[in-house]
Scaffold this motif. Structure first.
Motif, PDB file in Angstrom:
ATOM      1  N   GLY A   1       0.834  -1.173   0.000  1.00 36.91           N
ATOM      2  CA  GLY A   1       0.000   0.000   0.000  1.00 36.91           C
ATOM      3  C   GLY A   1       0.873   1.227   0.000  1.00 36.91           C
ATOM      4  N   HIS A   2       0.261   2.331   0.333  1.00 34.32           N
ATOM      5  CA  HIS A   2       1.075   3.534   0.271  1.00 34.32           C
ATOM      6  C   HIS A   2       0.774   4.462   1.420  1.00 34.32           C
ATOM      7  CE1 HIS A   2      -2.414   5.809  -1.145  1.00 34.32           C
ATOM      8  NE2 HIS A   2      -1.693   6.913  -1.020  1.00 34.32           N
ATOM      9  N   ALA A   3       1.734   5.302   1.652  1.00 29.34           N
ATOM     10  CA  ALA A   3       1.512   6.449   2.509  1.00 29.34           C
ATOM     11  C   ALA A   3       1.807   7.673   1.669  1.00 29.34           C
ATOM     12  CB  ALA A   3       2.425   6.391   3.716  1.00 29.34           C
ATOM     13  N   SER A   4       1.322   8.797   2.129  1.00 30.71           N
ATOM     14  CA  SER A   4       1.493  10.000   1.345  1.00 30.71           C
ATOM     15  C   SER A   4       2.385  10.956   2.106  1.00 30.71           C
ATOM     16  CB  SER A   4       0.109  10.610   1.111  1.00 30.71           C
ATOM     17  OG  SER A   4       0.206  11.700   0.257  1.00 30.71           O
ATOM     18  N   TYR A   5       3.331  11.499   1.414  1.00 33.65           N
ATOM     19  CA  TYR A   5       4.246  12.463   2.025  1.00 33.65           C
ATOM     20  C   TYR A   5       4.364  13.669   1.113  1.00 33.65           C
ATOM     21  CZ  TYR A   5       5.549   8.875   5.383  1.00 33.65           C
ATOM     22  OH  TYR A   5       5.523   7.947   6.377  1.00 33.65           O
ATOM     23  N   CYS A   6       4.790  14.762   1.732  1.00 36.14           N
ATOM     24  CA  CYS A   6       4.991  15.970   0.938  1.00 36.14           C
ATOM     25  C   CYS A   6       6.342  16.580   1.263  1.00 36.14           C
ATOM     26  CB  CYS A   6       3.908  17.014   1.220  1.00 36.14           C
ATOM     27  SG  CYS A   6       2.246  16.435   0.811  1.00 36.14           S
ATOM     28  N   LEU A   7       7.008  16.932   0.206  1.00 39.43           N
ATOM     29  CA  LEU A   7       8.240  17.708   0.356  1.00 39.43           C
ATOM     30  C   LEU A   7       7.853  19.159   0.207  1.00 39.43           C
ATOM     31  CD1 LEU A   7      11.465  17.732   0.371  1.00 39.43           C
ATOM     32  CD2 LEU A   7      11.243  17.919  -2.130  1.00 39.43           C
ATOM     33  N   GLN A   8       8.274  19.985   1.181  1.00 35.01           N
ATOM     34  CA  GLN A   8       7.865  21.381   1.090  1.00 35.01           C
ATOM     35  C   GLN A   8       8.976  22.273   1.625  1.00 35.01           C
ATOM     36  OE1 GLN A   8       4.265  20.873   3.331  1.00 35.01           O
ATOM     37  NE2 GLN A   8       5.223  21.332   5.296  1.00 35.01           N
ATOM     38  N   THR A   9       8.866  23.534   1.306  1.00 37.60           N
ATOM     39  CA  THR A   9       9.886  24.458   1.781  1.00 37.60           C
ATOM     40  C   THR A   9       9.734  24.620   3.282  1.00 37.60           C
ATOM     41  OG1 THR A   9       8.406  26.265   1.241  1.00 37.60           O
ATOM     42  CG2 THR A   9      10.134  25.757  -0.361  1.00 37.60           C
ATOM     43  N   ALA A  10      10.862  24.863   3.891  1.00 31.48           N
ATOM     44  CA  ALA A  10      10.872  25.010   5.348  1.00 31.48           C
ATOM     45  C   ALA A  10      11.558  26.323   5.704  1.00 31.48           C
ATOM     46  CB  ALA A  10      11.610  23.842   5.977  1.00 31.48           C
ATOM     47  N   GLY A  11      11.299  26.755   6.886  1.00 31.62           N
ATOM     48  CA  GLY A  11      11.911  28.001   7.338  1.00 31.62           C
ATOM     49  C   GLY A  11      13.401  27.854   7.547  1.00 31.62           C
ATOM     50  N   ALA A  12      13.789  26.691   8.018  1.00 32.19           N
ATOM     51  CA  ALA A  12      15.210  26.508   8.347  1.00 32.19           C
ATOM     52  C   ALA A  12      15.809  25.428   7.472  1.00 32.19           C
ATOM     53  CB  ALA A  12      15.332  26.098   9.808  1.00 32.19           C
ATOM     54  N   PRO A  13      17.100  25.472   7.323  1.00 29.39           N
ATOM     55  CA  PRO A  13      17.746  24.413   6.544  1.00 29.39           C
ATOM     56  C   PRO A  13      17.548  23.055   7.195  1.00 29.39           C
ATOM     57  CG  PRO A  13      19.275  26.227   6.970  1.00 29.39           C
ATOM     58  CD  PRO A  13      18.082  26.466   7.846  1.00 29.39           C
ATOM     59  N   ALA A  14      17.483  22.053   6.377  1.00 30.09           N
ATOM     60  CA  ALA A  14      17.372  20.675   6.881  1.00 30.09           C
ATOM     61  C   ALA A  14      18.693  20.295   7.546  1.00 30.09           C
ATOM     62  CB  ALA A  14      17.070  19.735   5.739  1.00 30.09           C
ATOM     63  N   PRO A  15      18.618  19.368   8.512  1.00 33.96           N
ATOM     64  CA  PRO A  15      19.869  18.889   9.115  1.00 33.96           C
ATOM     65  C   PRO A  15      20.744  18.290   8.029  1.00 33.96           C
ATOM     66  CG  PRO A  15      17.939  17.935  10.207  1.00 33.96           C
ATOM     67  CD  PRO A  15      17.434  18.677   9.034  1.00 33.96           C
ATOM     68  N   LYS A  16      22.000  18.561   8.134  1.00 33.90           N
ATOM     69  CA  LYS A  16      22.915  18.189   7.064  1.00 33.90           C
ATOM     70  C   LYS A  16      23.944  17.227   7.610  1.00 33.90           C
ATOM     71  CE  LYS A  16      25.213  20.797   3.399  1.00 33.90           C
ATOM     72  NZ  LYS A  16      25.409  22.189   2.946  1.00 33.90           N
ATOM     73  N   ALA A  17      24.340  16.269   6.831  1.00 39.79           N
ATOM     74  CA  ALA A  17      25.454  15.407   7.234  1.00 39.79           C
ATOM     75  C   ALA A  17      26.705  16.270   7.267  1.00 39.79           C
ATOM     76  CB  ALA A  17      25.613  14.268   6.253  1.00 39.79           C
TER      77      ALA A  17
END
Lengths: 976, 976
Positions: B538-554
């Motif tokens: 089956g599936h789940a639904s996700y959304c990629l969207q802009t955020a206020g802060a940068p994503a955690p980075k390696a």
């Protein structure tokens, strides 16, 4: 007019123009032997040599025709078709009959093979055509309407006049003509034309002729449209579900090809020959793509395309009101490029050629004897059929032409040998009936008389038996001949079998010692010449028996080698100087000429700076135009004088011997040459010519025969219909000499008659003729046969790693040239009858017991210019009789005139119930032949052909007329 | 007993001996692409490459069968047959139905192609077989009874157990086995045998197996009896009227061949495969000669011969009371001579192989979505069919094997691309229905995510749109995964589409910069890892969207190049020294091992003194057994640490890059390699391997998978059934690694899972495994493909003089190895599920609008050792459901045990009306499969196979069971 308007007008014109009608002629070209034997081709053996399997062609074609009634196919070679037919069951036969009757399966040509046009004697061409046509009439009730000579290497006047027009063909198609001629014809829209090849027969014997193979000098499909299973050409992919859908590009390609082809001839209809060598083994591939081609091209609409046949094509051309160019000469020699003259094959494999010619004479006689004796047994008939089929195979354009592989050549010879043996068994039975001999199987034939081997005559003197023989004369005139009998002792005589009167004889040296073969086979050292007299179409009986005293012997003259010596008779005087013929005088017309004979050899090219073309089985190409003398020393000459004939025997070096015989009362001189193994250790292939240099002022003009009928004028470096760019001064002036060659000036004519086809010329240097009698070559000439013309006694089979290797001694060739010399005005009346005598020598059949009474089938004499050409049993009811006028138009002031004869009263001993004139191939009436004639419009020529004389039994010059004679036999033997 | 009496007794014995019964199996072997594309083969295009025209094969075979009801034919490849079928008219279809129904035309194998047995995933083998069988059942109501794997280059256990026994095949026939094995089998009368290939499935899944091609290691007719139209073998000439009558010699030849063949197996019946590659294009030639063979051999009487089929042959063997030898391992690797191991193709064309594997996963998901959504439109169905057919073609043994020509390889890829596009259109519509999305065509798929290209995610941040996606999990268990999304900016986040809850994310460097292709296509420089949780099937639904802060980075760690560094998580610790992996520790079981990775290359042999065999598309042959290091310097290493995963990035010289990722909580480590253009300017072809050297004491033993199912034990220089004479110490110990390879000793096991088939080994040197990931070769290996395996971006078309020239940059390959390390006892419970996860990654489908609600098609949880393998719409009524037990016998103390599940209550949202168990290929019932089983007598083994568990829904180890589930949908979408 504005530009736009002009464009509109142009476009309208284009649209209004009638579309091109493309006739798709699906066909296969099946060589009756070439790289493989005829049976190997039929049964698919030896496919490693060449993939070809004719059985499968016929199997699959028939199934494809059955599948779709629109499809048509054209088949040609009956040798194959009959093999196949004999293997079919009734349902397949019924299907094929339906296909033939519906026109889906059409036979074109319909002879046993697609005969060569250079080497065969006209009677062999007629016989093999008749053999095929008879089958077609008997099985299918049809007679082919077109000639189909796609592959032969040049095309003869006889083919056009006799084997097309006179057979009842309405069109003649072929592929190979000179490359220069071809280019011009395409330029001038002359790819199709009216061919009126015989001056004697005139416009009556003309035929509509067309080039094939997209007018490309071949006979295959247009480039890119070969859909044989073995081809790689682009198939039509019209399934949009699949990749590489190509309908548009394939249709465009085709339309383009059709437009180009249409631009090279006249009228809207064009023919495309969709097939080639041994194609349609998997007929499905071809037909599947042709179906699609037709579907998509017609949907496109720019041209119209449909399945057709040569017959339908001629019908279409007939319906067009087109004026055609006229062609009056022949298509020899053929060249497919500079330096590439196919004039070598006129001589290639001279022993096979000679064996075929020799067998032809036996075959004619066998048919005569069988017909005359009547009531043949089935084994007699089968014997004749076997020989007929062997001869049919042998006329193929890779058989008698000498362009087959060695093992195939052996197969041809074997078939002839078997055919001869079978026929002789029949002759023996027939002669038994005819001569009241006790047993029907008591006559034998001395097959090896050419090497002085003949058991019955050689036995005379060893036992107390005598050798009596029925001596058959197949010609329609009484005849006196010197016959040769091998004898073991000089104490022999020859008596007439009935009167017991001794005849004049003379003992001469036999020629058997010149070859190993004669000696190995027990050949006699002596030959007895006997002067015999024979009735027309019949036989006399003679016996060779021991005598108390030695026979008169030719006496060796005491001559000084190198000095000039003469022999002479009532008519001729020949001078020999330095061992060779030097001068000839006709005593009657008191004409004399230098006539220096020499044996020369051309160095066969292996390719040189000028061209890479080598001399080979097909092509004659000397590496330089000057020939080398075979022997630079003084030939060793002996001179024998005897009561019946004088003979000069010469040794020209170590491997050529020659006997020149001048018989008492003879108007000609007979030269018999023996060319033993040609040495090639020096790495040079050699082409051997006999040359006679005279002081005749012939200005580059000579005459050669067309298959033994019409004499054609040849000119040095000249072709009648185009300006020749000559690239080979010797080979490009060579012509086929099937039977005869002459040169002449105002005072003298030198005619040479050959006992076999040879390449020859009288055009290269003024006053000089030469005839090529043998060739031994070391390189293949790249025209397909794939082996050098290096004839040896053996060849390894086509198996394993040692395939087709030639080994054993090289071929020995013996032949005759009969020279006639005299005033031009009276030449023909001498050499024309000589030609018939040389072709049809008297044939001795040796009986076991007492002599038979002689008889002639002829009642009264034929006019001197007519000859009996065929006398054979056709069916239970009919005798097939062909009579020919044997002089060409204008050749003789008297004898060239039309002549009449009463056929009804011609034959002895049979009540003639009816006589019906037939076409040349006998299966249709003469009336139908006439009816088939089409009144073509010809440039600069009357529109309508004038029918030939067809009143009661009048013959125009060189006319051959064919009759069914229905008789009531008054005896078991028809004529006695 | 006197000598005479003894002789009599012998002769009587000979006479009394039952005669040999020869089954003539007329067949054609039609490669579904190889030297030409599948459509070129079908339509006869590009015949200059290889003459082959399958359309004509089927056309002519059908006509030949119609002609004679005794004739039979066996056809195999449905890809071709279906192309042809679609073009036929009704009457031909009716004819073919009659031929099938009468048994004249038999289908063997009956898959879309004759699949490769080394490279394909078992699901692809099942799918392509099912595709063909479905057609056969629907059109003809038949299900093939035999397997026919004549040409594949080695034979897998999965083929015997699953694709034969479980499909319902009663016999399996193939041609190619190791030359040493072959010689011994012929000696020991073991050319036929019982193959019981799966220890897990046991004797239930055994199959009668036979070698083909006169047991000669091929599949053609006996030597000298090839009567294809393109062959030169001696045909049967049985017409005594013609020359070269050869019935006796041909019959003798045949009897001899039959006697020899009969001496190499057991029982009186033998089979002769009369046909070969693309034969029967002109079926008439074959059948005509076979008819004659049968006629004349039977007339002779020494052996009995008749038309047969594989099915009839098995029936005959069944009727004989023969005891068969038993075979339990597989037939890899295949060698056809010393130094000639066909182990190169396990890796050849790695990008094609990978594309096929990647497409396989998409295909499984597409089928699931379509089945679940229900009521597919016809365009949806056509999309799925197009992909199914492309995948069917791709499994061919010259497709996924990598042994086709370059242009054909491109064609395979193009078909897959078109199939994917067509299927995605369908998925989009189905997802639309399933997720209540507004439009049915709004979902897109990012085909180029492998080079970081994905327009919807890259757009986030550039516009104010967010990118929502349905993330599909095709596995039957809930699943947590790190997914990768290409992003253009770091200010992004991922939220659950329903709850809007943000999920854990981490920004890492994308790999797009490692190839030109990514950059050219606009690939993103950053990849966002997101931790997602998905329901089963089956599936789940996700959304990629802009955020206020940068994503955690390696974070790039500050390391000193060359020093040892470690990364670790809860389970594993990896040490890197001198830039490369050096040691691995399983923290849970506290097992540690040296694990030194290196990139090496073998110098592809061009032939050498020992053997002229070159390394090529088929054959792997290093010129010496020692590999060279790709880079002798210090690899440049970077270490990134992040909240979700740590990564080590390495540059191994200038053309190999590697990323090693250890995710939080993971039990395995993922190694992603990028092998850029392999330099060959030095004239040396190179075969690139990743090697890991450990101190495991595996004593020359390793394990490789069979098409992703059973693990097979391999031993150095050893074959289970014969004493191997090893000629290649590396290549001869290579095996296909379709999905997995491990070595182990008493304390530790190192397992490598691959994302694609690769050649690999763990047997050559103790403790060392290596996997070949890429090859670039400069010489053809003379097995037919006719070009070196030198993959470039372009190739010229097969036209003109520049045919098939390779040019442009060399192929770049990226792939993954997943390493599991730990105690042997618990290894399987980790790597077995990982194998499924690697095969079937979660698939994001990007919608246009708002997120959809998630759901699972599963009601309750599947036991952990079971997996949903197929969930697809079969027909209007039936869902096809395959469930597999995913553990081999004895692999895990718990999970290898039989397990039950209630299928009826497994699926959500549909009323199950009935459940019927089917054979593996679904077209026949399981009961019929059981009924078809034959109780063969086997040496040293119980006589009767024990039927598999067939009670309600219990699964034995590695068992796959196939069901038709008839449902009543409770909603438009079945499960919701």
């Amino acid at each position: 007019m504005t530009r736009a308007l002009a464009l509109c007008a142009y476009l309208l014109a284009v649209q209004a123009e009638p579309s091109i009608e493309v006739h798709i002629v699906a066909h296969t070209h099946d060589d009756v032997g070439w790289l493989k034997t005829v049976d190997e081709y039929y049964t698919g053996q030896n496919n490693s040599i060449q993939h070809a399997y004719v059985h499968m062609i016929l199997d699959t074609v028939v199934r494809c025709l059955e599948q779709n009634p629109n499809r048509t196919f054209t088949y040609v070679e009956l040798a194959f078709f009959v093999r196949w037919w004999r293997q079919q069951d009734d349902s397949t036969k019924a299907l094929v009959k339906r296909l033939v009757s519906s026109g889906q399966l059409e036979f074109s040509n319909g002879g046993w093979c697609m005969h060569d046009e250079a080497a065969p004697h006209y009677l062999d061409m007629i016989d093999q055509t008749t053999l095929g046509h008879k089958f077609l009439m008997e099985e299918f009730g049809i007679a082919p309407r077109t000639g189909w000579q796609l592959d032969p290497f040049g095309h003869s006047a006889t083919q056009a006049a006799l084997l097309s027009a006179e057979v009842g063909f309405q069109g003649l198609f072929f592929g190979r003509i000179d490359y220069q001629d071809l280019a011009l014809r395409k330029d001038k829209k002359e790819a199709e034309f009216i061919w009126r090849a015989s001056p004697s027969l005139g416009s009556d014997a003309q035929v509509f002729s067309g080039l094939t193979g997209e007018y490309g000098g071949n006979y295959g499909p247009p480039s890119g449209f070969d859909w044989d299973a073995f081809s790689s050409d682009e198939t039509i992919q019209d399934d949009p579900q699949l990749e590489d859908y190509n309908v548009k590009s394939r249709v465009d390609d085709f339309v383009k090809v059709a437009m180009v082809e249409a631009s090279q001839t006249r009228g809207r209809h064009i023919m495309m020959t969709m097939g080639s060598d041994f194609q349609y083994e998997d007929a499905f591939t071809w037909f599947y793509n042709l179906d699609k081609l037709i579907q998509h091209v017609n949907a496109d609409g720019r041209v119209h395309v449909f399945y057709s046949t040569p017959g339908r094509y001629v019908d279409a051309k007939k319906s067009e009101q087109v004026t055609w160019p006229l062609k009056e000469d022949d298509f020899f020699p053929y060249a497919d490029g500079p330096h590439q003259f196919w004039t070598g094959y006129f001589t290639s494999r001279p022993a096979l050629k000679r064996y075929i010619r020799d067998t032809s004479a036996l075959f004619q006689v066998a048919k005569q004897i069988s017909a005359i004796a009547g009531n043949p047994t089935s084994s007699e008939q089968q014997g004749l059929e076997k020989l007929a089929e062997a001869m049919g195979v042998a006329q193929h354009h890779d058989a008698v032409s000498g362009t087959a592989k060695q093992h195939v050549t052996f197969d041809y010879a074997e078939r002839l040998a078997k055919g001869r043996a079978a026929a002789v068994t029949g002759i023996s039975a027939a002669l038994g009936r005819l001569t009241d001999a006790r047993s029907s199987s008591e006559f034998s034939y001395c097959d090896l008389r050419n090497v002085s081997v003949c058991a019955p005559t050689e036995a005379v003197g060893k036992t107390n038996k005598r050798a009596c023989f029925a001596l058959w004369n197949g010609l329609g005139h009484e005849r006196e001949e010197l016959i040769e009998l091998p004898v073991s002792t000089d104490k022999v005589e020859v008596v007439n079998g009935m009167s017991n009167q001794a005849v004049e004889i003379q003992l001469v040296e036999s020629l058997q010692s010149l070859t190993n073969y004669g000696a190995q086979a027990g050949g006699a050292a002596h030959t007895l010449l006997a002067l015999v007299k024979l009735p027309a179409v019949g036989h006399a009986s003679y016996c060779l028996q021991t005598a108390g005293a030695p026979a008169p012997k030719a006496q060796l003259a005491n001559i000084s080698q190198g000095d000039c010596q003469a022999i002479e008779n009532e008519n001729l005087k020949l001078w020999f100087c330095a061992g060779m013929l030097a001068n000839i005088t006709d005593k009657l017309s008191k004409v004399s000429a230098r006539a220096e004979q020499s044996w020369m050899w051309y160095n066969a090219s292996l390719g040189n700076a000028e061209s890479s073309q080598a001399s080979g089985a097909y092509i004659f190409r000397p590496n330089r135009s000057q020939a080398f003398p075979v022997f630079t020393g003084l030939p060793f000459m002996r001179l024998f004088r005897g009561p019946l004939a004088d003979e000069v025997h010469q040794e020209v070096g170590s491997w050529i011997s020659q006997r020149i015989r001048l018989a008492r009362g003879s108007r000609h001189v007979e030269i018999t040459h023996t060319v033993r193994e040609i040495p090639v250790d020096d790495g040079w292939g050699k082409e051997i010519v006999s040359r006679i240099s005279t002081d005749l002022k012939n200005s580059g003009v000579c005459y050669t025969d067309s298959n033994g009928r019409e004499m054609l004028q040849r000119k040095r470096d000249y072709r009648p219909t185009w300006k020749l760019n000559q690239t080979e001064e010797v080979a490009g002036n060579y012509y086929p000499v099937t039977t005869s060659l002459f040169i002449r000036d105002e005072t003298a004519q030198l005619t040479v008659l050959t006992d076999v086809s040879e390449a020859g010329t009288g055009c290269v240097r003024d006053g000089e003729i030469e005839l090529m009698v043998h060739r031994r070559l070391l390189k293949d000439d790249a025209r397909g046969v794939g082996e050098p013309l290096n004839e040896t006694q053996y060849v390894t089979p086509y198996l394993g790693s040692d395939q087709g290797r030639h080994y054993g001694p090289g071929l020995v060739v013996r032949g005759q040239h009969w020279l006639h010399f005299g005033a031009p005005a009276t030449a023909a009346r001498n050499w024309r009858p000589l030609m018939d005598r040389l072709y049809l020598p008297v044939q001795p059949f040796f009986g076991q017991g007492s002599p038979s009474r002689s008889f002639s089938a002829m009642q009264g004499a034929l006019p001197p210019n007519l000859e009996v050409l065929t006398l054979a049993q056709w069916d239970d009811e009919h005798i097939l009789l062909r009579i020919g006028h044997q002089f060409g138009l204008g050749e003789d002031s008297e004898l060239s005139k039309p002549t009449s004869v009463n056929i009804k009263s011609l034959l002895v001993g049979a009540t003639v119930i009816s006589i019906e004139e037939r076409g040349l191939a006998a299966t249709i009436t003469r009336a139908e032949v006439e009816q088939r004639r089409i009144a073509w419009h010809v440039e600069q020529s009357p529109v309508h052909p004038t029918p030939l004389q067809s009143d009661d039994f009048t013959f125009g010059p060189l006319q051959i007329r064919t009759f069914f004679v229905k008789i009531k036999r008054t005896d078991m033997a028809m004529f006695i």
